[in-house]
Design a protein around this motif. Sequence first.
Motif, PDB file in Angstrom:
ATOM      1  N   ALA A 193      39.176  37.188  35.810  1.00  0.00           N
ATOM      2  CA  ALA A 193      38.358  37.697  36.915  1.00  0.00           C
ATOM      3  C   ALA A 193      39.113  37.603  38.240  1.00  0.00           C
ATOM      4  O   ALA A 193      38.948  38.468  39.102  1.00  0.00           O
ATOM      5  N   ARG A 194      39.941  36.580  38.406  1.00  0.00           N
ATOM      6  CA  ARG A 194      40.745  36.477  39.635  1.00  0.00           C
ATOM      7  C   ARG A 194      41.752  37.621  39.714  1.00  0.00           C
ATOM      8  O   ARG A 194      41.931  38.234  40.769  1.00  0.00           O
ATOM      9  N   ILE A 195      42.403  37.903  38.603  1.00  0.00           N
ATOM     10  CA  ILE A 195      43.384  39.005  38.579  1.00  0.00           C
ATOM     11  C   ILE A 195      42.689  40.331  38.872  1.00  0.00           C
ATOM     12  O   ILE A 195      43.144  41.120  39.714  1.00  0.00           O
ATOM     13  N   ASP A 196      41.576  40.573  38.197  1.00  0.00           N
ATOM     14  CA  ASP A 196      40.854  41.827  38.412  1.00  0.00           C
ATOM     15  C   ASP A 196      40.287  41.906  39.820  1.00  0.00           C
ATOM     16  O   ASP A 196      40.256  42.979  40.429  1.00  0.00           O
ATOM     17  N   GLY A 197      39.845  40.778  40.361  1.00  0.00           N
ATOM     18  CA  GLY A 197      39.368  40.747  41.742  1.00  0.00           C
ATOM     19  C   GLY A 197      40.469  41.128  42.718  1.00  0.00           C
ATOM     20  O   GLY A 197      40.230  41.849  43.688  1.00  0.00           O
TER      21      GLY A 197
ATOM     22  N   ALA B  73      34.329  48.026  36.093  1.00  0.00           N
ATOM     23  CA  ALA B  73      33.681  48.113  34.777  1.00  0.00           C
ATOM     24  C   ALA B  73      34.729  48.321  33.676  1.00  0.00           C
ATOM     25  O   ALA B  73      34.613  47.739  32.586  1.00  0.00           O
ATOM     26  N   MET B  74      35.747  49.113  33.954  1.00  0.00           N
ATOM     27  CA  MET B  74      36.816  49.331  32.966  1.00  0.00           C
ATOM     28  C   MET B  74      37.557  48.026  32.671  1.00  0.00           C
ATOM     29  O   MET B  74      37.916  47.751  31.519  1.00  0.00           O
ATOM     30  N   ARG B  75      37.791  47.221  33.705  1.00  0.00           N
ATOM     31  CA  ARG B  75      38.489  45.946  33.515  1.00  0.00           C
ATOM     32  C   ARG B  75      37.628  44.970  32.714  1.00  0.00           C
ATOM     33  O   ARG B  75      38.143  44.216  31.890  1.00  0.00           O
ATOM     34  N   LEU B  76      36.325  44.984  32.942  1.00  0.00           N
ATOM     35  CA  LEU B  76      35.429  44.142  32.152  1.00  0.00           C
ATOM     36  C   LEU B  76      35.450  44.579  30.693  1.00  0.00           C
ATOM     37  O   LEU B  76      35.507  43.741  29.784  1.00  0.00           O
TER      38      LEU B  76
END
Length: 195
Positions: A27-31, A70-73
């Motif tokens: 989540a940190r990377i995607d954030g 959403a794609m990253r999730l």
Amino acid sequence: MNCLRFTLPLHTIMTTYEEMEQLQAFARIDGALIAGLWTLSFACFIGNFYAPLLGIFAFAIGAFSLVFAAMRLRKFRDEVRDGFISFRRALAYGIMQYLNASLLFAVAQFLYFQFIDHGFMMTQYTAVMQNPEFMEMMRTWGLTSDDVSLVMNNMAALRPIDVALQFFTTNVFMGLFVSVPVAILMRRSPRNRKY
């Protein structure tokens, strides 16, 4: 001592802790990636004052960042969680994504307003608000020129940290709001296994 029998086994606690660490790391990377998109969108918004076409890009990049999250999730669910994630974990992932993105974006905005802007945006907004067509629109809405001046004075009084904190708060609430339907869409659990 008898109540200790009802606690979770150590390997279950460790697995849950490790999974939580993994969820936070992704989540940190995607954030950070989402914050990069927001920063690019903000740069296009600033560039919109020079080239109006950039306003379209600012909007498109901002809208795409929601789809990207959403794609990253989904990628996290499919590649890291073997295709399964509960609503609760998907919601936690989304909230952490947006919290990290909001924090990094607030830092970027603070740096912009503190060191780069030097009143540029206020000058642009003042020019727009002095436009006769804008003043006519304000009169249609029941606002006077004194009301517009009050708004402009309030905006001018904001410090860079105030602006960054306002955007941070707005982005966090937007992230909370968006994370719920995305978590509902992305959840997937096998019938014989509880996540």
